[in-house]
Design a protein around this motif. Structure first.
Motif, PDB file in Angstrom:
ATOM      1  N   THR A  84     -19.388  36.464  47.187  1.00  0.00           N
ATOM      2  CA  THR A  84     -19.598  35.091  46.734  1.00  0.00           C
ATOM      3  C   THR A  84     -21.053  34.889  46.776  1.00  0.00           C
ATOM      4  N   GLY A  85     -21.625  33.894  46.017  1.00  0.00           N
ATOM      5  CA  GLY A  85     -23.060  33.531  45.889  1.00  0.00           C
ATOM      6  C   GLY A  85     -23.455  32.544  44.715  1.00  0.00           C
ATOM      7  N   THR A  86     -24.563  32.374  44.465  1.00  0.00           N
ATOM      8  CA  THR A  86     -25.049  31.356  43.633  1.00  0.00           C
ATOM      9  C   THR A  86     -26.020  31.922  42.657  1.00  0.00           C
ATOM     10  N   LYS A  87     -26.116  31.368  41.297  1.00  0.00           N
ATOM     11  CA  LYS A  87     -26.930  31.836  40.452  1.00  0.00           C
ATOM     12  C   LYS A  87     -27.722  30.664  39.554  1.00  0.00           C
ATOM     13  N   ASN A  88     -28.536  31.071  39.039  1.00  0.00           N
ATOM     14  CA  ASN A  88     -29.188  29.921  38.000  1.00  0.00           C
ATOM     15  C   ASN A  88     -29.855  29.113  38.884  1.00  0.00           C
ATOM     16  N   LEU A  89     -30.614  29.179  39.869  1.00  0.00           N
ATOM     17  CA  LEU A  89     -30.823  28.153  41.002  1.00  0.00           C
ATOM     18  C   LEU A  89     -32.205  27.632  40.635  1.00  0.00           C
ATOM     19  N   ALA A  96     -28.048  22.950  38.209  1.00  0.00           N
ATOM     20  CA  ALA A  96     -29.195  23.804  38.577  1.00  0.00           C
ATOM     21  C   ALA A  96     -28.533  25.178  39.293  1.00  0.00           C
ATOM     22  N   ALA A  97     -27.507  24.848  39.921  1.00  0.00           N
ATOM     23  CA  ALA A  97     -26.943  26.245  40.455  1.00  0.00           C
ATOM     24  C   ALA A  97     -25.463  26.103  40.263  1.00  0.00           C
ATOM     25  N   GLN A  98     -24.847  27.469  39.998  1.00  0.00           N
ATOM     26  CA  GLN A  98     -23.405  27.802  39.906  1.00  0.00           C
ATOM     27  C   GLN A  98     -23.221  28.630  40.706  1.00  0.00           C
ATOM     28  N   GLY A  99     -21.501  28.596  41.282  1.00  0.00           N
ATOM     29  CA  GLY A  99     -20.943  29.439  41.978  1.00  0.00           C
ATOM     30  C   GLY A  99     -20.604  30.728  41.321  1.00  0.00           C
ATOM     31  N   LEU A 100     -20.581  31.924  42.012  1.00  0.00           N
ATOM     32  CA  LEU A 100     -20.375  32.967  41.494  1.00  0.00           C
ATOM     33  C   LEU A 100     -19.285  33.830  42.605  1.00  0.00           C
ATOM     34  N   ILE A 123     -17.657  30.062  39.143  1.00  0.00           N
ATOM     35  CA  ILE A 123     -16.750  28.889  39.715  1.00  0.00           C
ATOM     36  C   ILE A 123     -17.392  27.819  40.104  1.00  0.00           C
ATOM     37  N   ASN A 124     -17.197  26.842  39.583  1.00  0.00           N
ATOM     38  CA  ASN A 124     -17.900  25.477  39.905  1.00  0.00           C
ATOM     39  C   ASN A 124     -16.803  24.440  40.218  1.00  0.00           C
ATOM     40  N   SER A 139     -18.148  12.976  41.204  1.00  0.00           N
ATOM     41  CA  SER A 139     -18.486  13.856  40.021  1.00  0.00           C
ATOM     42  C   SER A 139     -19.576  14.850  40.823  1.00  0.00           C
ATOM     43  N   TYR A 140     -19.697  16.007  40.462  1.00  0.00           N
ATOM     44  CA  TYR A 140     -20.656  16.905  40.976  1.00  0.00           C
ATOM     45  C   TYR A 140     -21.304  17.933  40.273  1.00  0.00           C
ATOM     46  N   THR A 141     -22.281  18.318  40.950  1.00  0.00           N
ATOM     47  CA  THR A 141     -23.302  19.467  40.159  1.00  0.00           C
ATOM     48  C   THR A 141     -23.724  20.523  41.294  1.00  0.00           C
ATOM     49  N   ASN A 142     -24.000  21.656  40.845  1.00  0.00           N
ATOM     50  CA  ASN A 142     -25.034  22.486  41.871  1.00  0.00           C
ATOM     51  C   ASN A 142     -23.750  23.126  42.651  1.00  0.00           C
ATOM     52  N   THR A 143     -22.904  24.026  42.506  1.00  0.00           N
ATOM     53  CA  THR A 143     -21.983  24.701  43.301  1.00  0.00           C
ATOM     54  C   THR A 143     -22.752  25.781  43.768  1.00  0.00           C
ATOM     55  N   SER A 144     -22.589  26.264  45.190  1.00  0.00           N
ATOM     56  CA  SER A 144     -22.891  27.050  46.042  1.00  0.00           C
ATOM     57  C   SER A 144     -21.838  27.811  46.620  1.00  0.00           C
ATOM     58  N   ILE A 145     -21.333  29.065  46.596  1.00  0.00           N
ATOM     59  CA  ILE A 145     -20.343  29.387  47.268  1.00  0.00           C
ATOM     60  C   ILE A 145     -20.724  30.257  48.565  1.00  0.00           C
ATOM     61  N   TYR A 146     -20.578  29.825  49.692  1.00  0.00           N
ATOM     62  CA  TYR A 146     -20.731  30.698  50.863  1.00  0.00           C
ATOM     63  C   TYR A 146     -19.719  31.698  51.224  1.00  0.00           C
ATOM     64  N   GLY A 147     -18.717  31.164  51.821  1.00  0.00           N
ATOM     65  CA  GLY A 147     -17.924  32.009  52.262  1.00  0.00           C
ATOM     66  C   GLY A 147     -16.501  32.383  51.654  1.00  0.00           C
ATOM     67  N   VAL A 148     -15.806  33.454  51.796  1.00  0.00           N
ATOM     68  CA  VAL A 148     -14.468  33.945  50.933  1.00  0.00           C
ATOM     69  C   VAL A 148     -13.654  34.418  51.930  1.00  0.00           C
ATOM     70  N   ASN A 149     -12.061  33.969  51.621  1.00  0.00           N
ATOM     71  CA  ASN A 149     -11.324  34.693  52.656  1.00  0.00           C
ATOM     72  C   ASN A 149     -10.172  35.059  51.447  1.00  0.00           C
ATOM     73  N   ASN A 150      -9.790  36.523  51.499  1.00  0.00           N
ATOM     74  CA  ASN A 150      -9.123  36.935  50.667  1.00  0.00           C
ATOM     75  C   ASN A 150      -7.522  36.865  51.020  1.00  0.00           C
ATOM     76  N   LEU A 151      -6.741  36.072  50.325  1.00  0.00           N
ATOM     77  CA  LEU A 151      -5.381  35.677  50.747  1.00  0.00           C
ATOM     78  C   LEU A 151      -4.471  36.637  50.183  1.00  0.00           C
ATOM     79  N   GLY A 152      -4.551  37.497  49.257  1.00  0.00           N
ATOM     80  CA  GLY A 152      -4.014  38.307  48.619  1.00  0.00           C
ATOM     81  C   GLY A 152      -3.095  37.861  47.409  1.00  0.00           C
ATOM     82  N   SER A 153      -2.596  38.619  46.544  1.00  0.00           N
ATOM     83  CA  SER A 153      -1.795  38.132  45.429  1.00  0.00           C
ATOM     84  C   SER A 153      -2.882  37.399  44.456  1.00  0.00           C
ATOM     85  N   GLY A 154      -3.885  37.723  44.394  1.00  0.00           N
ATOM     86  CA  GLY A 154      -4.831  37.029  43.584  1.00  0.00           C
ATOM     87  C   GLY A 154      -5.359  35.690  44.248  1.00  0.00           C
ATOM     88  N   LEU A 155      -4.919  35.344  45.205  1.00  0.00           N
ATOM     89  CA  LEU A 155      -5.528  34.177  45.732  1.00  0.00           C
ATOM     90  C   LEU A 155      -6.678  34.148  46.854  1.00  0.00           C
TER      91      LEU A 155
END
Length: 432
Positions: A84-89, A96-100, A123-124, A139-155
């Motif tokens: 996970t991360g952020t682009k277009n900062l 100005a930032a998008q989650g990836l 993903i924003n 209403s929102y802007t500038n998504t930045s994704i830090y952490g991730v947990n894999n739940l399985g089954s595509g979730l």
């Protein structure tokens, strides 16, 4: 770097500033004053496991203006990862930032989307979600994704930061406020707003925090920090429980004794089993706003990493222990910070860490601490340390500043920079 710059760097480092939209570009102005990094030894480590840059393209085969890789976990098959991360900062656009999110192996392949042979997904945080504790913001802007947990089954569970849509920016592109978010759902460019929670913590007096960052998620609980810099600059670490009632979602992390008065962060959380969790982060000197300086015994360093156990049933914290990368006669470590946590299921934790100054002469160095659980006391052993061999691939130069932002088994992600260059994000497969 002079003492004033280093004090500022220490606060930003402890606060997680280098994971915020616009932060890397702002810090570039300080890096320009640094000397060219020293060259590597005559026999630098092999670079076959270092992939940099490693990120999604902005358009065509162009890299975004700035970007960050911030989290990693195992994928759905052997050799695959979810990053996970952020682009277009801070590129002047909106957002100005998008989650990836990246799904796939870490390798040197390239596709039309970017580096690696896997799939990149933007993903924003969508609009229409009332912010918990501040429902006037939806209403929102500038998504930045830090952490991730894999739940399985595509979730997955995702956590990170997002700004109110009407946020203002300073001259370096830094937003004047951020909120924390939590997501539970599939990896898709069109996520359902009902799968999100947006959260703004409160101080003990009921006032709202200006800056919120949820860094890590595991076993249904998340960990992060909040502050209201510069008026209330001390960072407060907290646990976020998405299934609790709104008034009980936030639980501030309490450290024992005098350390509870220190600035504290929570960058990693790991679900051991049952109601047992382990939290990783850092503690630093108190910040005295009236004197605009850190207070404390600076001969002991400016910040330490820590581990702490948490019981989600009793709500109690235990087994608190701090860690510092060993100083030497030629290099005194002033800052040690754990950026995440990974557990092998058999008593051993790996902690991605950033230390400053680095033993290689850099401003900061990426490291990994290995710590075991004492079966008799239930506490933690001392740490054994490894500095990641991240010398710049083409020249062997030691980067000025390197971070190890997240780890899963033998894989790490982070960022580094040369003295006159932009930050470059890496994915690293360690052979050890």
């Amino acid at each position: 770097m002079n003492s004033a710059q280093f004090t500022w760097f220490t606060y930003l480092f402890q606060a997680g500033f280098f994971k915020q939209p616009g932060a890397l570009l702002m810090w570039q102005t300080i890096l320009q004053s640094l000397a060219t990094p020293s060259a590597a030894s005559s026999t630098p480590p092999a670079q076959s496991s270092l992939f940099t840059p490693f990120f999604a393209y902005e358009s065509g085969s162009t890299y975004p203006t700035s970007y960050a890789l911030q989290g990693i976990t195992g994928g759905n098959s052997s050799g695959d990862y979810i990053i996970t991360g952020t682009k277009n900062l801070a590129n002047g656009g909106n957002p100005a930032a998008q989650g990836l999110v990246y799904q796939g192996p870490i390798n040197a392949a390239n596709t039309s989307q970017g580096n690696g042979s896997g799939t990149w997904t933007v993903i924003n945080v969508p609009n229409g979600i009332n912010t918990i504790n501040n429902p006037t913001v939806n209403s929102y802007t500038n998504t930045s994704i830090y952490g991730v947990n894999n739940l399985g089954s595509g979730l997955v569970n995702l956590v990170g930061s997002v700004s109110p849509a009407n946020v203002t920016y300073d001259s370096a592109g830094f937003p004047a406020g951020t909120l924390g978010f939590y997501y539970d759902g599939p990896i898709t460019t069109t996520p359902d707003k009902n799968n999100f929670q947006v959260f703004q913590p409160t101080f003990s007096d009921g006032s709202l925090a200006n800056y919120t960052f949820i860094h890590s998620i595991d076993g249904g609980l998340a960990a992060g920090g909040y502050d209201s810099f510069p008026t209330r600059p001390d960072i407060h670490a907290f646990i976020y429980n998405p299934t609790a009632s709104d008034s009980n979602k936030q639980k501030d992390i309490i450290l024992p004794g005098s350390d509870n008065a220190l600035t504290k962060t929570a960058y990693g959380i790991w679900h051991n089993q049952g109601s047992s969790y382990t939290i990783a982060g850092g503690v630093g000197l108190q910040y005295d706003a009236s004197r605009k300086k850190n207070i404390g015994n600076q001969s002991e360093g400016l910040g330490s990493a820590y581990l702490l156990d948490y019981d989600s049933v009793t709500g109690l914290f235990s087994n608190y222990k701090t860690f510092n990368y060993p100083s030497t006669s030629s290099s005194k470590t002033l800052e040690t910070h754990f950026e995440g946590i990974w557990y092998n299921g058999n008593g051993t934790y790996k902690l991605p860490a950033t230390i400053s100054p680095g033993p290689n002469g850099s401003l900061g160095a990426a490291a990994t601490a290995t710590i075991t659980r004492d079966n008799l006391t239930g506490g933690f052993s001392n740490a054994s340390w490894e500095i990641l061999p991240l010398n710049y691939p083409s020249t062997g130069a030691v980067p000025v500043f390197t971070t190890n932002d997240s780890i899963f088994d033998k894989a790490s992600v982070g960022a580094y920079t040369l003295s006159q260059g932009n930050f470059s994000d890496y994915a690293f497969l360690n052979a050890t």
